[in-house]
Design a protein around this motif. Structure first.
Motif, mmCIF file in Angstrom:
data_model
loop_
_atom_site.group_PDB
_atom_site.id
_atom_site.type_symbol
_atom_site.label_atom_id
_atom_site.label_comp_id
_atom_site.label_asym_id
_atom_site.label_seq_id
_atom_site.Cartn_x
_atom_site.Cartn_y
_atom_site.Cartn_z
ATOM 1 N N ASN A 189 0.963 -1.148 -0.001
ATOM 2 C CA ASN A 189 -0.152 0.064 0.024
ATOM 3 C C ASN A 189 0.849 1.119 -0.111
ATOM 4 O OD1 ASN A 189 -2.613 -1.260 0.101
ATOM 5 N ND2 ASN A 189 -2.063 -1.866 2.047
ATOM 6 N N GLY A 190 1.597 1.589 -1.113
ATOM 7 C CA GLY A 190 2.301 2.624 -1.245
ATOM 8 C C GLY A 190 2.772 2.747 -2.787
ATOM 9 N N ASN A 191 3.215 4.043 -2.836
ATOM 10 C CA ASN A 191 3.748 4.425 -4.256
ATOM 11 C C ASN A 191 5.063 3.529 -4.487
ATOM 12 O OD1 ASN A 191 5.409 6.579 -5.979
ATOM 13 N ND2 ASN A 191 3.652 6.811 -6.435
ATOM 14 N N ASP A 371 8.938 -4.885 5.288
ATOM 15 C CA ASP A 371 9.131 -3.715 4.595
ATOM 16 C C ASP A 371 7.586 -3.219 3.866
ATOM 17 O OD1 ASP A 371 11.791 -3.287 4.553
ATOM 18 O OD2 ASP A 371 11.930 -4.896 3.177
ATOM 19 N N ALA A 372 6.917 -4.224 3.548
ATOM 20 C CA ALA A 372 5.355 -3.491 3.197
ATOM 21 C C ALA A 372 4.570 -2.713 4.204
ATOM 22 C CB ALA A 372 4.384 -4.706 2.621
ATOM 23 N N ALA A 373 4.840 -3.469 5.473
ATOM 24 C CA ALA A 373 4.256 -2.331 6.417
ATOM 25 C C ALA A 373 4.971 -0.886 6.534
ATOM 26 C CB ALA A 373 4.507 -3.032 7.745
ATOM 27 N N ALA A 376 3.735 1.146 3.860
ATOM 28 C CA ALA A 376 2.238 1.519 4.155
ATOM 29 C C ALA A 376 2.317 2.673 4.976
ATOM 30 C CB ALA A 376 1.507 0.567 4.759
ATOM 31 N N ILE A 377 2.875 2.652 6.224
ATOM 32 C CA ILE A 377 3.108 3.995 6.880
ATOM 33 C C ILE A 377 3.853 5.155 6.532
ATOM 34 C CG2 ILE A 377 2.654 2.283 9.246
ATOM 35 C CD1 ILE A 377 5.662 3.021 9.764
ATOM 36 N N ASN A 378 4.738 4.859 5.533
ATOM 37 C CA ASN A 378 5.422 5.907 4.985
ATOM 38 C C ASN A 378 4.579 6.528 3.812
ATOM 39 O OD1 ASN A 378 8.606 6.068 3.186
ATOM 40 N ND2 ASN A 378 7.340 7.510 4.109
#
Ligand code: FES
Ligand SMILES: [Fe+2]
Length: 416
Positions: A189-191, A371-373, A376-378
């Motif tokens: 969930n991130g760019n 890393d995925a987590a 996502a927060i980033n």
């Protein structure tokens, strides 16, 4: 009323040494430029030759609006075609893998040979010229078993530098003679740029990756010498000694270890490689740092060959004596990125005999999830009105800033 900034203005608004502005991670127009420039006009890794081990095997990969079919043809050559029928444009294969005799379009059954030639098109008349309606081929370069493609009409010529650098480093591992022991996909969930930025530093590793940090030497990923206490100084001295000892021993065995970096914006085909010394037993990225697969890759005779890593602008790969981990990303939307990982072992290795798959995949499965987590927060934080670009560490995030500079330079080179 504030005017909406163009993509170029957003790039220029980034202060040197500082992170990217929020809108570069979220805007649809920026995303579309990114896919067009970085995934359709640069070389990207989209698979491995082990995706298509036998003639007739196909692996279809979607990249933005484009889709490609990787095929192993009757002559055992890996080819890549646009997944677009030359009749009325239907997709020929859906994403994923299959084994086929011919490539048959599901719409009106135009039938193509594995080399892309159009073999059969019913009811088109006697005078219909089959020859000019073969599938469109895509620039393809298989480098030591890694499949790179470029969707541009003219592909950047500097893939030759990557090829020259990597071929002698990868040759001993014979990745073309491997099988995929396991494959995983995560939608983060991130760019995509945040996924890459996260990959380009290990500032976060000590706090996040207990499994991964067991396998490498922390100093490889940056340190601030003036902040080191006595224990840190000792660790640095032993790191330097260990590196010097391994370098001498590897070079004696003909194993190339020098780093090569092509990361500046004048380079279209970004990459970095180095043979990294590993921690513990020094063999493999596994929980106990010993090989996960007892049948080693290629003609390897020693288990402690370190980790030959290869970064590209959209992926990261680790090749060790017993297995290789190949990871690449594909942007799906401004805030969603697919990360695909393949674990390769010797084609003759037998699961349950030569390797245990859970042991093999354990370190990177945990690391990818962690890393995925973080991504996502980033991503979420950068979209908060309270976000303002923050400073990179000069000691641990120099490759993140390098990536941001390369990103800017390449867009400028493509007149964005
Ligand atoms: S669109 Fe493929 S056969 Fe008609
Ligand atoms: Fe990480």
């Amino acid at each position: 009323m504030s005017k909406v900034k163009s993509h170029a203005e957003l790039l220029r608004s980034r202060q040197p040494g500082y992170t990217m502005p929020s809108e570069l991670f979220s805007r649809q127009d920026v995303f579309e430029n990114d896919v067009d420039v970085f995934f359709h006009k640069h070389w990207i890794l989209v698979g491995v030759s082990a995706d298509v081990p036998e003639p007739g095997d196909v692996s279809t990969v979607d990249i933005g609006k484009s889709s490609v079919i990787i095929v192993r043809d009757e002559d055992n050559e890996v080819r890549t075609f646009r997944n677009v029928c030359r009749h009325r444009g239907a997709r020929i294969k859906e994403a994923g893998k299959a084994t086929i005799g011919k490539l048959v379009c599901p719409y009106h059954q135009w039938t193509y040979e594995l080399n892309g030639d159009l073999l059969h098109a019913a009811q088109m008349g006697k005078d219909f010229d089959h020859k000019c309606k073969g599938l469109k081929s895509v620039h393809t370069k298989v480098v030591g078993g890694l499949v790179f493609i470029c969707l541009a009409n003219e592909a950047p010529a500097d893939i030759a530098t990557l090829e020259e650098t990597m071929l002698p480093r990868l040759a001993p591992y014979q990745l073309e003679n491997t099988k995929i022991a396991y494959e995983a996909e995560i939608i983060e969930n991130g760019n995509w740029k945040l996924v890459m930025e996260n990959n380009r530093e290990c500032y976060h590793c000590a706090g996040t990756h207990p499994e991964l940090t067991t396998t490498f030497l922390a100093e490889d990923f940056g340190y601030c010498e003036e902040e080191l206490d006595e224990a840190g100084q000792q660790s640095l001295a032993s790191y330097r000694k260990k590196n010097a000892d391994y370098k001498a021993s590897w070079e004696k065995d003909g194993l190339i270890c020098e780093p090569v970096e092509k990361l500046t914006p004048d380079v279209a085909t970004l990459f970095r490689t180095q043979r990294l010394v590993m921690a513990g037993h020094g063999e493999s990225q596994t929980p106990d740092t010993k090989v996960a697969c007892t049948k080693l890759l290629g003609n390897a005779t020693r288990k402690d060959q370190g980790d030959t890593h290869l970064w590209t602008h959209s992926g990261w790969n680790h090749v060790m004596s017993d297995h290789a981990v190949v990871s690449y990303l594909i942007p799906l939307s401004p805030d969603k990125t697919l990360v695909r990982t393949k674990w390769l072992v010797n084609a003759d290795a037998v699961e349950g005999v030569d390797y245990d798959v859970n042991n093999l995949i354990s370190v990177w499965t945990a690391t990818n999830a962690q890393d995925a987590a973080l991504v996502a927060i980033n991503h979420s934080g950068t979209q908060d009105p309270g976000y303002e670009p923050g400073p990179y560490s000069k000691f641990s995030e120099q490759y993140v800033e390098g990536f941001a500079n390369w990103y800017t330079g390449r867009l400028e080179a493509h007149n964005i």
